[in-house]
Enzyme design. Structure first.
Site, PDB file in Angstrom:
ATOM      1  N   HIS A  14       0.840  -1.200   0.000  1.00  0.00           N
ATOM      2  CA  HIS A  14       0.000   0.000   0.000  1.00  0.00           C
ATOM      3  C   HIS A  14       0.874   1.250   0.000  1.00  0.00           C
ATOM      4  CE1 HIS A  14      -4.032   1.845   0.772  1.00  0.00           C
ATOM      5  NE2 HIS A  14      -3.244   2.873   1.051  1.00  0.00           N
ATOM      6  N   CYS A  15       0.954   1.899  -1.149  1.00  0.00           N
ATOM      7  CA  CYS A  15       1.666   3.165  -1.269  1.00  0.00           C
ATOM      8  C   CYS A  15       1.027   3.959  -2.401  1.00  0.00           C
ATOM      9  CB  CYS A  15       3.161   2.949  -1.510  1.00  0.00           C
ATOM     10  SG  CYS A  15       3.541   1.877  -2.918  1.00  0.00           S
ATOM     11  N   HIS A  16       1.449   5.210  -2.570  1.00  0.00           N
ATOM     12  CA  HIS A  16       0.857   6.092  -3.560  1.00  0.00           C
ATOM     13  C   HIS A  16       1.958   6.822  -4.333  1.00  0.00           C
ATOM     14  CE1 HIS A  16      -2.896   5.607  -1.268  1.00  0.00           C
ATOM     15  NE2 HIS A  16      -2.193   5.907  -0.179  1.00  0.00           N
ATOM     16  N   ARG A  71     -10.696   0.447  -5.488  1.00  0.00           N
ATOM     17  CA  ARG A  71     -10.811   0.882  -4.095  1.00  0.00           C
ATOM     18  C   ARG A  71     -12.077   1.694  -3.872  1.00  0.00           C
ATOM     19  NH1 ARG A  71      -6.959   5.032  -0.593  1.00  0.00           N
ATOM     20  NH2 ARG A  71      -6.849   3.785   1.310  1.00  0.00           N
ATOM     21  N   HIS A 117      -5.523  -0.571   6.143  1.00  0.00           N
ATOM     22  CA  HIS A 117      -5.080   0.064   7.397  1.00  0.00           C
ATOM     23  C   HIS A 117      -5.745  -0.504   8.650  1.00  0.00           C
ATOM     24  CE1 HIS A 117      -3.261   2.625   4.541  1.00  0.00           C
ATOM     25  NE2 HIS A 117      -4.220   3.500   4.403  1.00  0.00           N
ATOM     26  N   ASP A 121       2.131   2.938   3.307  1.00  0.00           N
ATOM     27  CA  ASP A 121       1.238   4.078   3.146  1.00  0.00           C
ATOM     28  C   ASP A 121       1.990   5.346   2.725  1.00  0.00           C
ATOM     29  OD1 ASP A 121      -1.296   5.252   3.033  1.00  0.00           O
ATOM     30  OD2 ASP A 121      -1.225   5.903   5.121  1.00  0.00           O
ATOM     31  N   ASN A 165      -2.416  13.449   4.417  1.00  0.00           N
ATOM     32  CA  ASN A 165      -3.572  13.692   5.299  1.00  0.00           C
ATOM     33  C   ASN A 165      -3.379  13.152   6.707  1.00  0.00           C
ATOM     34  OD1 ASN A 165      -5.183  14.967   3.266  1.00  0.00           O
ATOM     35  ND2 ASN A 165      -5.677  12.951   2.426  1.00  0.00           N
TER      36      ASN A 165
END
Length: 310
Positions: A42-44, A135, A192, A258, A263
């Site tokens: 999970h990363c962006h 998602r 998460h 993450d 945010n």
């Protein structure tokens, strides 16, 4: 311990102010040695903004965090593979994700954010680019939860491709929508650890997650420890909860950084500290192998050996 340096830029603003703080420009290397082919599930990525400007329909303004920076970070942490999740920071523009998948040449898989009016031909194009999931966000600052009708429609669109359904909820959302999540006719991934309030919702959320995991169709990402923690770095107050999930269903847990941690309201985490926390969440070599290598191969379709084209 050596350091890795990365440059970041604040997001280009229009009507939405940039999220703060920026990711760490200096990250330590972790003490924990990860197994070969370990995966960040999970990363962006955001940008580069000169090629992929931020759209007006985004829900927040991210920092510039392109694939090149992600690759540098992963190389320093010992992560060979990753799943890049499209973010509302780029609205409905998936070009940054698709570009990163092309740059990775087999190193990455992707998760998209779709609507019921997405054309099947578009989904086929994403699938060919190594997107393997869609998602649904339930958090208010990301647009709020989709309707049950929209979820059913999107799930039907991606079913022919065998994609998983990623669900981003808070603890309150998990409690409210547990039956709806259980009814999804596809493999489901809870992001998460469902983000429970450790002081108010932990026991009921853990019981719901155990029940969902026992269905055999639900997976959970042991990510976001920095978001759940009440104590702050190094986030050890989250370990008992995360470890209980790993021990309950070791064959259906994943780990994610993450990055770049958008945010968040507290201090920016050091990704090396998050990696080192894996040793406490999954204390055995066998469990870490499942968490970081075997389970991502099963869920995301990575090859059993290094399939990156060099």
């Amino acid at each position: 311990m050596t350091e890795i340096k990365t440059d970041f830029k604040a997001g280009v603003t229009t009507d939405i102010e940039p999220a703060a703080p920026l990711p760490r420009s200096v990250t330590m290397t972790p003490k924990l040695r990860l197994p070969p082919l370990a995966c960040d599930a999970h990363c962006h990525v955001f940008g580069p903004f000169d090629r992929f400007p931020l759209p007006s329909d985004r829900s927040f303004t991210p920092p510039e965090a392109p694939e090149a920076a992600l690759r540098t970070l992963h190389d320093s942490l010992g992560l060979a593979r990753a799943v890049i999740v499209h973010s509302q920071g780029h609205g409905r523009d998936h070009r940054p994700l698709l570009d990163a998948l092309a740059e990775g040449r087999g190193r990455y898989r992707g998760v998209a954010v779709l609507t019921p009016d997405t054309a099947p031909s578009e989904i086929a194009r994403f699938d060919a680019a190594r997107v393997c999931g869609v998602r649904f966000n339930f958090l208010a600052h990301l647009g709020g939860g989709p309707s049950a009708e929209a979820m059913r429609a999107v799930t039907a669109l991606v079913r022919p491709f065998g994609w998983h359904i990623a669900v981003h909820v808070t603890g309150a959302d998990l409690i409210r929508y547990a039956d709806a999540i259980a009814a999804i006719d596809a493999r489901v991934v809870i992001d998460h650890m469902a983000r429970p309030d450790l002081e108010a919702e932990l026991d009921v959320c853990r019981a719901i997650l155990f029940r969902l995991l026992d269905s055999g169709r639900v997976w959970v990402k042991l990510s976001g420890s920095d978001r759940l923690s009440e104590a702050g770095a190094p986030y050890r107050d989250v370990v008992p909860y995360a470890r209980s999930l790993a021990e309950h269903a070791p064959e259906r847990v994943l780990w994610g950084s993450d990055w770049p941690h958008v945010n968040i309201s507290g201090p920016m985490p050091d990704d090396a500290a998050l990696v080192d926390l894996i040793a406490e969440i999954a204390p055995s070599t066998a469990l870490r192998q499942r968490l970081l290598v075997d389970n991502p191969i099963e869920l995301f379709g990575f090859g059993p050996s290094d399939d990156v084209v060099l």
